[in-house]
Design an enzyme around this catalytic site. Structure first.
Site, PDB file in Angstrom:
ATOM      1  N   TYR A   8     -25.399  46.343   1.517  1.00 40.38           N
ATOM      2  CA  TYR A   8     -26.663  45.642   1.227  1.00 40.38           C
ATOM      3  C   TYR A   8     -26.738  44.327   2.017  1.00 40.38           C
ATOM      4  O   TYR A   8     -27.717  44.051   2.713  1.00 40.38           O
ATOM      5  CB  TYR A   8     -26.754  45.394  -0.278  1.00 40.38           C
ATOM      6  CG  TYR A   8     -27.727  44.315  -0.677  1.00 40.38           C
ATOM      7  CD1 TYR A   8     -29.089  44.528  -0.643  1.00 40.38           C
ATOM      8  CD2 TYR A   8     -27.264  43.050  -1.085  1.00 40.38           C
ATOM      9  CE1 TYR A   8     -29.978  43.530  -1.000  1.00 40.38           C
ATOM     10  CE2 TYR A   8     -28.139  42.051  -1.451  1.00 40.38           C
ATOM     11  CZ  TYR A   8     -29.504  42.292  -1.393  1.00 40.38           C
ATOM     12  OH  TYR A   8     -30.372  41.300  -1.737  1.00 40.38           O
TER      13      TYR A   8
ATOM     14  N   LYS B  95     -29.237  42.954   5.282  1.00 36.44           N
ATOM     15  CA  LYS B  95     -29.998  41.693   5.302  1.00 36.44           C
ATOM     16  C   LYS B  95     -29.667  40.885   6.561  1.00 36.44           C
ATOM     17  O   LYS B  95     -30.547  40.318   7.205  1.00 36.44           O
ATOM     18  CB  LYS B  95     -29.702  40.867   4.049  1.00 36.44           C
ATOM     19  CG  LYS B  95     -30.235  41.479   2.760  1.00 36.44           C
ATOM     20  CD  LYS B  95     -31.749  41.400   2.700  1.00 36.44           C
ATOM     21  CE  LYS B  95     -32.325  42.050   1.465  1.00 36.44           C
ATOM     22  NZ  LYS B  95     -33.797  42.028   1.440  1.00 36.44           N
TER      23      LYS B  95
ATOM     24  N   SER C 213     -30.466  37.061   1.623  1.00 39.38           N
ATOM     25  CA  SER C 213     -29.606  36.966   0.441  1.00 39.38           C
ATOM     26  C   SER C 213     -28.329  36.200   0.763  1.00 39.38           C
ATOM     27  O   SER C 213     -27.830  36.248   1.899  1.00 39.38           O
ATOM     28  CB  SER C 213     -29.223  38.380   0.006  1.00 39.38           C
ATOM     29  OG  SER C 213     -28.203  38.343  -0.958  1.00 39.38           O
TER      30      SER C 213
END
Ligand code: UD1
Length: 318
Positions: free
Chosen positions: A139, A143, A115
């Protein structure tokens, strides 16, 4: 190639499965249907209802596979800050299970959904892969850590990977083959569609005092079918001997929140009520990809460049 698509019943995964199958690959979908939907399974592909945290089940699905596409993850930025444990377990432990199962089964290649969140709040507005990696939410941190684990599994075990750093994924399959609408999405376009359908009164625009031409945030909205085609190319390049890579996927074109609202109004044929609200914490003013590396290494380019064409594919499913 025999390919295990983990998270293949989800929003992006289902589009990847379609693209792989149209190229003649032998696809097995592995998904726990927590957010994925059976209605998303494209044609006759083989489906295993399994969880990445269930190592024996994962191992048995992995046997005989040449490659993995890994899209199974929790992805709500706000939730990741409130409940990091969920993200540690699902994203990090789940991904390690996948890598370990690959080693155990001799599966050599993995394409991973990363991402733009790995960059955090960069100083630059056009982001290439050399911009410092500095996630500002948990988050994005998960990643980035998974990218680093893949780097070590490459060095130590020869697993070759491509991490695809998606910018803002939007749109639906234009042929209508994938019918499952993403559920409970908190992203901009799904929320605008809830206003269009009457489920919400108006769109709250988070901030109109950014240093952008109309004061609202600018993002790079990339159609999900364009993301899907990059996964196919990445796998094929890995199989031809390409070294492991992290690559941005975006259109290289910025669209502001107000421009997105205008595109939606034009497609649906009426005004969309909006109100300005305070800035949302952690929103960078401008995030636009340089996708030069993906273009050069994969020979990839997005087919959807007009935001209204993208919106039409969303309106059609709503
Ligand atoms: C974020 C993540 C991205 C992740 C995506 C999926 C970052 C930098 N990006 O993207 O990696 O894949 O979520 O969850 O962490 N907006 C409004 N009103 C709304 C909703 C959104 O004005 O009701 C605005 C936001 O302020 C933003 C833009 O619309 O400027 C897009 O927001 P959103 O769709 O949530 O995606 P990102 O936050 O850009």
């Amino acid at each position: 190639m025999k390919i295990l698509v983990v998270g293949g019943a989800g929003y992006i995964g289902s589009h990847v499965v379609k693209a792989l199958m149209l190229k003649g690959h032998d696809v097995t979908v592995y998904d726990n249907l927590s957010t994925g939907q059976e209605i998303n399974l494209f044609k006759q592909n083989c489906f295993v209802n399994g969880d990445i945290l269930d190592y024996p089940a994962l191992l048995s699905a992995m046997r005989g596979q040449d490659a993995v596409v890994h899209l199974a993850a929790k992805k709500a930025v706000g939730e990741s800050m409130e409940n990091p444990m969920l993200y540690s377990v699902n994203n990090i432990s789940g991904s390690l299970n996948i890598l370990n199962a690959m080693v155990e089964c001799g599966t050599k290649y993995i394409v991973f959904s990363s991402s733009a969140a790995v960059y955090g709040m960069p100083d630059k507005s056009v982001i290439d892969e050399n911009v410092p990696l500095n996630p500002i939410n948990y988050y994005g941190f998960t990643k980035l850590e998974i990218e680093k684990f893949m780097g070590w599994y490459d060095r130590l075990k020869g697993i070759k990977f491509v991490a695809l750093r998606y910018f803002n994924a939007v749109g639906y399959d234009a042929d209508g083959d994938i019918r499952g609408k993403e559920l409970n999405s908190q992203n901009l376009l799904p929320i605008i569609m809830e206003v269009v359908s009457g489920k919400r009164d108006k769109l709250k625009i988070f901030g109109n005092d950014y240093s952008t031409p109309d004061g609202t945030c600018i993002r790079d909205y990339i159609h999900v079918s364009d993301l899907a085609s990059a996964h196919v190319l990445a796998l094929e390049k890995l199989a031809q001997g390409m070294e492991s890579q992290s690559l941005n996927l975006g259109t290289e074109k910025g669209t502001s929140v107000l421009e997105m609202v205008a595109a939606c109004s034009s497609v649906v044929g009426h005004e969309i009520p909006v109100e300005f609200a305070p800035r949302r914490a952690g929103d960078p003013a401008v995030l636009v990809a340089s996708a030069n590396k993906a273009r050069k290494l994969l020979g990839w380019s997005p087919k959807y460049s007009d935001i209204k064409d993208i919106v039409r594919t969303v309106y059609a499913i709503n």
